[in-house]
Design an enzyme around this catalytic site. Sequence first.
Site, PDB file in Angstrom:
ATOM      1  N   GLU A  40      13.592 147.765 -98.067  1.00 44.44           N
ATOM      2  CA  GLU A  40      13.772 147.203 -96.734  1.00 44.44           C
ATOM      3  C   GLU A  40      14.762 146.047 -96.726  1.00 44.44           C
ATOM      4  O   GLU A  40      14.844 145.301 -95.751  1.00 44.44           O
ATOM      5  CB  GLU A  40      12.423 146.728 -96.161  1.00 44.44           C
ATOM      6  CG  GLU A  40      11.822 145.516 -96.839  1.00 44.44           C
ATOM      7  CD  GLU A  40      10.955 145.859 -98.049  1.00 44.44           C
ATOM      8  OE1 GLU A  40      10.090 145.035 -98.381  1.00 44.44           O
ATOM      9  OE2 GLU A  40      11.140 146.934 -98.644  1.00 44.44           O
ATOM     10  N   ASP A  60      15.892 140.800 -95.036  1.00 44.22           N
ATOM     11  CA  ASP A  60      14.669 141.527 -95.372  1.00 44.22           C
ATOM     12  C   ASP A  60      13.870 141.778 -94.099  1.00 44.22           C
ATOM     13  O   ASP A  60      13.691 140.867 -93.270  1.00 44.22           O
ATOM     14  CB  ASP A  60      13.826 140.714 -96.359  1.00 44.22           C
ATOM     15  CG  ASP A  60      12.622 141.483 -96.854  1.00 44.22           C
ATOM     16  OD1 ASP A  60      12.801 142.310 -97.775  1.00 44.22           O
ATOM     17  OD2 ASP A  60      11.513 141.264 -96.320  1.00 44.22           O
ATOM     18  N   ASP A  94      11.094 154.907 -92.000  1.00 40.45           N
ATOM     19  CA  ASP A  94      12.497 155.310 -92.148  1.00 40.45           C
ATOM     20  C   ASP A  94      13.259 155.132 -90.842  1.00 40.45           C
ATOM     21  O   ASP A  94      14.414 154.674 -90.827  1.00 40.45           O
ATOM     22  CB  ASP A  94      12.571 156.772 -92.600  1.00 40.45           C
ATOM     23  CG  ASP A  94      12.110 156.963 -94.037  1.00 40.45           C
ATOM     24  OD1 ASP A  94      11.995 155.957 -94.761  1.00 40.45           O
ATOM     25  OD2 ASP A  94      11.869 158.127 -94.428  1.00 40.45           O
ATOM     26  N   ASP A 127      34.194 144.355 -88.067  1.00 40.28           N
ATOM     27  CA  ASP A 127      35.401 143.722 -88.599  1.00 40.28           C
ATOM     28  C   ASP A 127      35.616 144.124 -90.055  1.00 40.28           C
ATOM     29  O   ASP A 127      34.653 144.205 -90.832  1.00 40.28           O
ATOM     30  CB  ASP A 127      35.248 142.204 -88.500  1.00 40.28           C
ATOM     31  CG  ASP A 127      36.542 141.474 -88.821  1.00 40.28           C
ATOM     32  OD1 ASP A 127      36.858 141.360 -90.019  1.00 40.28           O
ATOM     33  OD2 ASP A 127      37.206 141.032 -87.884  1.00 40.28           O
ATOM     34  N   ASN A 172       4.786 150.331 -92.786  1.00 40.93           N
ATOM     35  CA  ASN A 172       4.606 151.666 -93.361  1.00 40.93           C
ATOM     36  C   ASN A 172       3.133 152.045 -93.446  1.00 40.93           C
ATOM     37  O   ASN A 172       2.747 153.188 -93.153  1.00 40.93           O
ATOM     38  CB  ASN A 172       5.230 151.724 -94.762  1.00 40.93           C
ATOM     39  CG  ASN A 172       6.688 152.133 -94.729  1.00 40.93           C
ATOM     40  OD1 ASN A 172       7.166 152.701 -93.755  1.00 40.93           O
ATOM     41  ND2 ASN A 172       7.406 151.819 -95.785  1.00 40.93           N
TER      42      ASN A 172
END
Length: 400
Positions: free
Chosen positions: A306, A262, A279, A295, A270
């Site tokens: 988010e 997070d 963004d 991988d 924002n």
Amino acid sequence: MTAGPTAEFDEAGRLDRLLRFDPRTEARYEAEHGRERVAALRQVVVFGTVIYNADNFTSLWLTPDLVGLSLVGHLLVVSPVSLILAWLVARVGPTGRERLALLGMVGAAALPVLLFWLTRAPYGDYMLHGAILSIVFGNMLLALRFRDALAFTGLLVLIAGLAVATKPDLDPDLRIALPVQFVTGCAFSLYANYRMERQRCREYLRVSAARSASEAAEAARRRYQDLSGTDALTGLPNRRLLDERIQDWLAEERPLALLMIDVDHFKLFNDTLGHPEGDACLRRVAAVLSGFASDPGILAARFGGEEFTVVLRDAGSLEPTRFAAALVRAVEELGLPHPGRRDGTGVVTVSVGIALRAAGARVTRDDLFEQADRALYQSKRRGRNRYALTDGAETFAAAG
């Protein structure tokens, strides 16, 4: 084989007036049907050689003065040459193969014209029918390509016309009737060849167009599936693909780790800098995750908002914590300014919660996410910019 500047193309746009494909289509057709064409030519040549020699017996009555020449020409020249050409068609390219077929037909049709011109027998004028039969055979049964059939027919009309015009002592009425019969037979067979060849070519173009449309539809379906499994903002796999992959990996007996990630104080980010900058921030974090997920046993996805998720396949007890620690440091080292934070940290950071599934353990998807969420909550409660690990009973936290 290329189309000329005056080419008239069919609805597929790849066929000219001489019924020639464009080079690319011709190469594809040859790859798909070349062996079939060779086999057909060989079978038809053998059959035609037998019938050609059977017809040779008519020379006993029509040209008794040239029986020896007829036998030599049919049995010792045309027949062996035809069989040699049938053997060669598989050993040359497609253009050479069709030219060999054309060459063989010219020789087979020219012999009866020669016998017609040389004989002085009362019924020798009927020998011209052999050339007509050869033209019908070449155009319709051997199925010369239309451009070759056109050249073959035109050349034989010229040869036969010259023979009729120069044959001594030919009945004047036959000098008119024979060319008319010859041209009529040639016209019928050439038109039949044109229709068959046009049908062959157009059918192939229709099949090719249908196949191309099917392939395009399949490609579009795959692209749609790819897009439907990709987050539009970050380019990472989305939650739909994440759920599918986790279900597949949980069905295996291998160890597994789930990391819930997070972005810290993202709402404040924002509110302070605006959604476009938000963004851009998510895209930068996603780029870091993408670099860590090179991988095939690692899947990084956007979970929503988010939040991001990383799944580690075959993860031992130490790899998930090392991975999380490196990820936390990498995001902090991006140095993305976060002026809205009130905790003294001026850059964007992430918190990580880790849940483990031991090899062979029975853990559901929901259980795994619940554990990872609990660990993520602990990492935030203890100061953010760190990771926490849960084994299903206890939670341990460490700074990034």
